[in-house]
Structure formats: C-alpha cells, structure tokens
Design a protein around this motif. Sequence first.
Motif, short mmCIF file in Angstrom:
data_model
loop_
_atom_site.label_atom_id
_atom_site.label_comp_id
_atom_site.label_asym_id
_atom_site.label_seq_id
_atom_site.Cartn_x
_atom_site.Cartn_y
_atom_site.Cartn_z
N TYR A 294 0.84 -1.21 0.00
CA TYR A 294 0.00 0.00 0.00
C TYR A 294 0.87 1.26 0.00
CZ TYR A 294 -4.19 2.76 0.95
OH TYR A 294 -5.23 3.65 0.85
N ASP A 295 2.13 1.09 0.40
CA ASP A 295 3.04 2.23 0.40
C ASP A 295 3.50 2.59 -1.02
OD1 ASP A 295 2.90 2.49 3.10
OD2 ASP A 295 4.65 1.24 3.50
N PRO B 229 2.98 3.97 -4.46
CA PRO B 229 1.96 4.84 -5.07
C PRO B 229 1.41 4.32 -6.40
CG PRO B 229 4.13 5.89 -5.13
CD PRO B 229 4.27 4.66 -4.28
N GLU B 230 2.17 3.45 -7.08
CA GLU B 230 1.68 2.88 -8.34
C GLU B 230 0.53 1.91 -8.07
OE1 GLU B 230 2.97 3.26 -11.52
OE2 GLU B 230 4.54 4.68 -10.92
N ARG C 179 -1.23 1.63 -5.02
CA ARG C 179 -2.22 2.05 -4.04
C ARG C 179 -3.60 2.36 -4.65
NH1 ARG C 179 -0.47 7.04 -1.65
NH2 ARG C 179 1.27 5.86 -0.81
N PRO C 180 -3.66 3.10 -5.79
CA PRO C 180 -5.00 3.37 -6.34
C PRO C 180 -5.76 2.10 -6.70
CG PRO C 180 -3.32 4.73 -7.41
CD PRO C 180 -2.60 3.74 -6.56
N LYS D 253 -6.00 -3.36 1.83
CA LYS D 253 -4.73 -2.75 2.17
C LYS D 253 -3.59 -3.70 1.84
CE LYS D 253 -6.05 1.23 4.12
NZ LYS D 253 -7.41 1.29 3.55
N ARG D 254 -3.81 -5.00 2.01
CA ARG D 254 -2.80 -5.97 1.59
C ARG D 254 -3.46 -7.32 1.31
NH1 ARG D 254 -1.56 -5.68 7.30
NH2 ARG D 254 -0.05 -4.03 6.91
N VAL E 116 -0.39 1.02 7.76
CA VAL E 116 -0.38 1.31 6.33
C VAL E 116 -0.71 2.77 6.14
CG1 VAL E 116 -0.78 -0.92 5.28
CG2 VAL E 116 -2.68 0.28 6.30
N GLY E 117 0.14 3.45 5.40
CA GLY E 117 -0.01 4.90 5.32
C GLY E 117 -0.28 5.39 3.92
N ARG E 118 -1.34 6.16 3.78
CA ARG E 118 -1.66 6.77 2.50
C ARG E 118 -0.66 7.88 2.18
NH1 ARG E 118 -5.77 6.94 -0.67
NH2 ARG E 118 -6.82 5.43 0.62
N TRP E 119 -0.01 8.44 3.22
CA TRP E 119 0.76 9.66 3.00
C TRP E 119 2.25 9.43 2.87
CZ3 TRP E 119 -2.01 13.14 1.00
CH2 TRP E 119 -3.39 13.10 1.24
N ALA E 120 2.64 8.13 2.82
CA ALA E 120 4.05 7.86 2.56
C ALA E 120 4.38 8.37 1.16
CB ALA E 120 4.30 6.36 2.64
N ARG F 142 1.61 15.61 -11.73
CA ARG F 142 0.83 14.94 -10.68
C ARG F 142 0.32 15.91 -9.61
NH1 ARG F 142 0.73 9.55 -11.30
NH2 ARG F 142 2.38 8.61 -12.54
N GLU G 185 -0.88 13.52 -2.38
CA GLU G 185 -0.71 12.08 -2.21
C GLU G 185 0.10 11.51 -3.37
OE1 GLU G 185 -4.39 10.01 -1.73
OE2 GLU G 185 -3.46 8.05 -1.99
N ALA G 186 1.06 10.66 -3.06
CA ALA G 186 1.85 10.03 -4.12
C ALA G 186 0.94 9.20 -5.01
CB ALA G 186 2.94 9.15 -3.51
N GLY G 187 1.26 9.16 -6.30
CA GLY G 187 0.45 8.36 -7.22
C GLY G 187 -0.82 9.04 -7.66
#
Lengths: 281, 393
Positions: free
Chosen positions: A232-233, A235-236, A238-239, A247-248, B73-77, B97, B108-110
């Motif tokens: 989930y870390d 960014p590719e 996560r969406p 989450k996993r 699990v972090g959305r903001w990493a 982006r 947010e990354a991604g």
Amino acid sequence: MTLLLGAVAYDPKVVTIWEGFCAFFAKHGLKADYVLYSNYERQVEALVAGQVHVAWNSPLAHLQTQRLAARRGWSTTAFCMRDTDQDLTSLVLVRRDDPARHLADLKGKVVAVGAPDSPQATLIPLSALAQAGLTPGEDVTVQVHDVLRGKHGDHVGGERDAVRALVRGDADAACVIDGNHLLFTREGALPAGAVRVLYQTPPYDHCVFSALSVGPAEQIHRLKELLLGMSYDDPEVRPLLDLEGLKRWREGRVSGLAQLDEAIERFGTIDGWLAEAGSRL
Amino acid sequence: MKEDTTLDLGALGLDAGALLLVKRALRALPTGARLEVRGESPDLGHQLRAWARGQGHGYGEQDGRRWISPGGVGRWAGAERAGGVAPAGVVERPSARWGLAARGALVEAGSPALHFSLDEKSMVWSEDAGRLYAQAVAAQWDPETAIPWDAAIPHDEEVEDAVVQVMTYLIENETAALLVPARFLGQLHPHFREVMQLLAVTTADEARHIEVFTRRARLRRTLLGLSTHGGQASLKTLLEEPDFGLASFLLSVLGEGSFLSLLWFLQEHAPDPITRQICKLAAQDEARHVAFGLAHLSRHVSLDPGLRGRLALAVQHRHQSLAQTAGLNEEVFDALVVLAAGGFDPTQIAQGYERVLTLQADMDHGRKLRLERLGFHPEEAAALSALHTRNFM
Ligand SMILES: [Fe+2]
Ligand SMILES: [Fe+2]
C-alpha cells in the motif's frame, strides 16, 4: 504462456482494476491477461473447462468450483485473498423500538435480505435463522431485494434496499454485512440510531482467488508472490488496492467458508446449477 | 509492547461522529501501542470491527473490552509538497501529478497526472501577475452604473452610422482578445495561480468590453456594421498561434498596445459622452493586459535571449500571410475619420483625417517603445512596428 484470470464484471471499475493489475504483473515479468464474465456461474464453468487458469471468486463461486471440479476428480485451492475479506460478520438489524431480543423472536415476521445468491446478506443470515429454529419461508417471510442476480451480492444495492424496507416499516428485520451498517448511516440511507443489531453472525471469510489442482502451478505461484508483495506504500499500486478495497493481500484460506458451506447444504442452493453444469462437463 | 491508550466515547456512536475521535486518538498513538475504545453505544463493537478491517487495522474483543491495533499502512508515505503557497514558492517546472492541487498542498503520491502544456515558469511567470490581478479585481466596473446610458446623442444619423461601424469592429477584435487568453488558460498549469487568475479576469474584462460596445451600437440601431475578410484574416492568425509567448506578444504587446491608442483616441474624439466613457474604461483595462504581456515577456526574454528572434520572425510571418489582404477595412478607416470630424463640412473632414493620421503615428510610436522595452534596438523596433497588421489587432 499467458496466465488467464477470470473476474466478474459487477461494476465498470472492474476493467480499471484488472488493466492495472495486469500491467503490474507484466512489469514484474508475469504475462497475464483477464477475461470478464457477466456472472459467477459462467466464470466457474469456464475455470473448470480450462478457459481461464485462475478465477477471482465470490465465496459461493469458490464452493461451486470445488463441487464442480470434484466431479472431474480435481481439487480446488483458494491461494490468495484480501485482508478485508477475512473475519467479516453479518448483522440482523431491527428497528430501535422493536421488542425482539433473540433471533427466535422474529417468528412470523418479515425479514428483508439481499440477492438470493448473496452469502452475506441472504444465505448465511438465513442459515442462522434456521439454526435458531425458524425455517425461512415457513416461520419467517423472506423479502428478497435482488440487484444483479449472478453477482453473488457483490452489488451493494440489494442490502441498501433491504435496509430501506426496514426503515420504512415494510420489513421487520434486515440482513447486511457489518461494514454496510456504518456505510448506510454515512450515506443517509439509514438515519443514525434508527436501527439496532439483533444478531451478529460468527466471523466468516469472503472472496478468494481460486485455482484448480491441474492449473499451471508455477505461474499461479508467481501470481501469488506478486500479489502478496503488493504494498500500500507503493503509489503505483495504491489506487488499485483502493479500488479493489484492500490494504494488503493475504494467504488464502477456506476455513472461513464453513458457515456458507453449511448454508448451501441446508438450503440446496446450488444443487440445480451443479446438476446442469455437471451434465455439460 | 507499549501500554494501551484508552479512548472513552461515552454514548457517542460511530454512526454519529465518533469515528473522528477514534481517528484522532490513533494519530496520537505511540508506535506499537493499542487503542482501547470504550463507550456505551450498543452497536459500537460491530461497527468498530468493520471499520478497523477496512482501514487495515487489527481489532480484538475480550470480556466486553475492545482494542484497535494500528495496521501501519499509510496513505501519506511519499506524499509531496506542491511548491509553496506564496509567490516565492513557485517552482520552475511543477509536476503533472500536482494537477489541480492548491500550490503548497501536500499531494498524495500516485495522484493522477494532469498534463498542462504550459508548465514552465520561464514561459508564463511574472512577479507582477499577483499585483496586476489584485488591481484588475479592484478595478472591475459595472456597465450598468459606470456608463451614462441615458446621456443625449446630439450628432446626426451619418455620424451615428460611423459610431456603429467602429463598435462592430471593436466587438470583433474584443472577441479575439477574449478567446486567445481563454485558450491558453486551459493549458496553463494551475500551479501558476496568479497568472491563471489574471488570465481569467482578463477574459472577464473582454466579455464586459464586448457587452458595452454591443450595447452602445444598439442604442440607435438594430443592424450592426460590416465585418470584412481582411479583419478576420488578421484575427485568425492570432487565434491560430499555438505558442503562448508569441501569441501574447502579437495580441497583448502589439495588438492591445495599438488598441490603447485607439481607445484613447475615441475617449477624446467620440461625438457623444456614452462612447467616450466606454472607451475610457476599456482603455484602463487594456493597459493592464498590455502590462502583463510586457512583464512576462521581459522576464522570458531575459532568461531566453533567443526568444527575441522568434518574436521578430512571428511579426514577419504574420505580415507575409496578411500581405494579400486589405488589413483595416476602408469602412472602419472612414468611420474613424467621420467620428473624429463630427460632421461633413470639408474643414471638419480635414480635421478628422488629420486626427486619424495622428492616431496611426501614436500607435506606431507606442509599439516602438514597447518593442524597445523587450530589448529590440530602435531600428529593429521601427522596422517591426511598420510590419504590424494594418487591422491594428
Ligand atoms: Fe478589450
Ligand atoms: Fe484586452
């Protein structure tokens, strides 16, 4: 060889999800493609017929696969699942002022459920009622809220309609998955404090990736490695995980399907389908 | 394991806002600790279990007590700060982006990439943009109250015809002046917030100009004047210029620059107070449009000296492509003469004619000054000014 994955198109986002996953697999050296089916029965038959190697199955579809594949002497594994599909519970809701205290108090009442093939909103809760001595259709009236048959309750609409019927007074109880209780309150379908929980089922599991013992073991193993490695870390990824609602990924297990297994045995839910599909093998 | 932290929700249910308190408590939780959640809401356990699962948190119950163990699990990493909110925080090349995020927000990354073709500070930025925007907002005028619409129109019908012809010409040119910045506005990375705002208010200015010129033309007439091939051919070359710098140069510096002289001319010589007031107010707006064009192009030229050559070429190309057209139509030229003459007595016409020649000399002078401000040598500036479209814009 390209590994073929089957999935049911219960929502347009399914295309985005599998396009994204297949691109991720390709980037990590696994050639994979996906085939979409309009319902789980079609997908299960395709899996057993070897048209796809792996299926993203509802829990009911996994049990259907198990039984159909067994007719050819093959075993079925659930090799991977979402974290959010483990230890779910279903709730039987009643209006706040309802005097009922136990499931048995619903005798003679109307119970709103989701789609007839929904494990969480129909089969498992009705089985709990039966266990409490109430035969659905005899001791309680079952009010079906069917949105998208063949999708095994993946569409949330059936449960939402069931809850609305309860709030309106058209039903005395409604069966929903635990997460939707909060979701419907946030959406406004369920006024805060309007209903209370009469009964909560023991925890059970939901969707799994199914594969047959005769499937391409090496590639299925690689697929499982890639899924379990998704973070989930990243960014590719996560969406896609957000869209698919996890989450996993976790190691698959079938121990959580026992309640559903018992329910379909009790009601003979898939007997007719199994006979027909079996005759086509 | 660290000691558990306790959160007491009292009677507040998760379906009535308690989630906010749970999330707040989890944020403050030391690493490795669990959050014990207490409360009297009857559905607390069911709802907490479902929520925690969806968030990737662990959940446990024992003897009527409940715990959440954060899943980590972090959305903001990997999230990225989209520059800084102040003008000093504008970066050279904002990421696609960052998209529509406020400048200075944590992105947010991604996040999905939005591709804006105008994404280089050197091409679009001016430190003056914020100040010019504020000035423009403060200077917005209401056509209804700012113009003396009921004032008398003393001149004769033929002079009114000339006024209507000039209005018709102005509307056409203002339409080009609205569409050109509007097109670039949609290509500009929103990171350049002040420039985006300035272009937006510029198009609003032009919309107002179109309104007042139209309204003036209709005071006495139901039919408008002429639109010519030469006029539209000239404006077409503006609309079709794909490069922001070149379009801005041709439109704002040369075109709107020339229009400034024209509007001042009309403010002075128009035969009625309504037209004079309209042109006075429009000229104030145009001065800002010219100022921004000069400001960002001066900066751009100082960073990229080769730009000056491209600007000169753009004027030459435009001149060549318009060489076979008539440029300013005779009707507009004649109308300006009549309007400045105020009547048809030969001495009046002589004066009107003289004034229009002076106007053209003023326009040329203004263009040369602005070209010199962009670093052109006086001779080069004079040559380029002479090549400017005879349509004025
Ligand atoms: Fe204008
Ligand atoms: Fe303008």
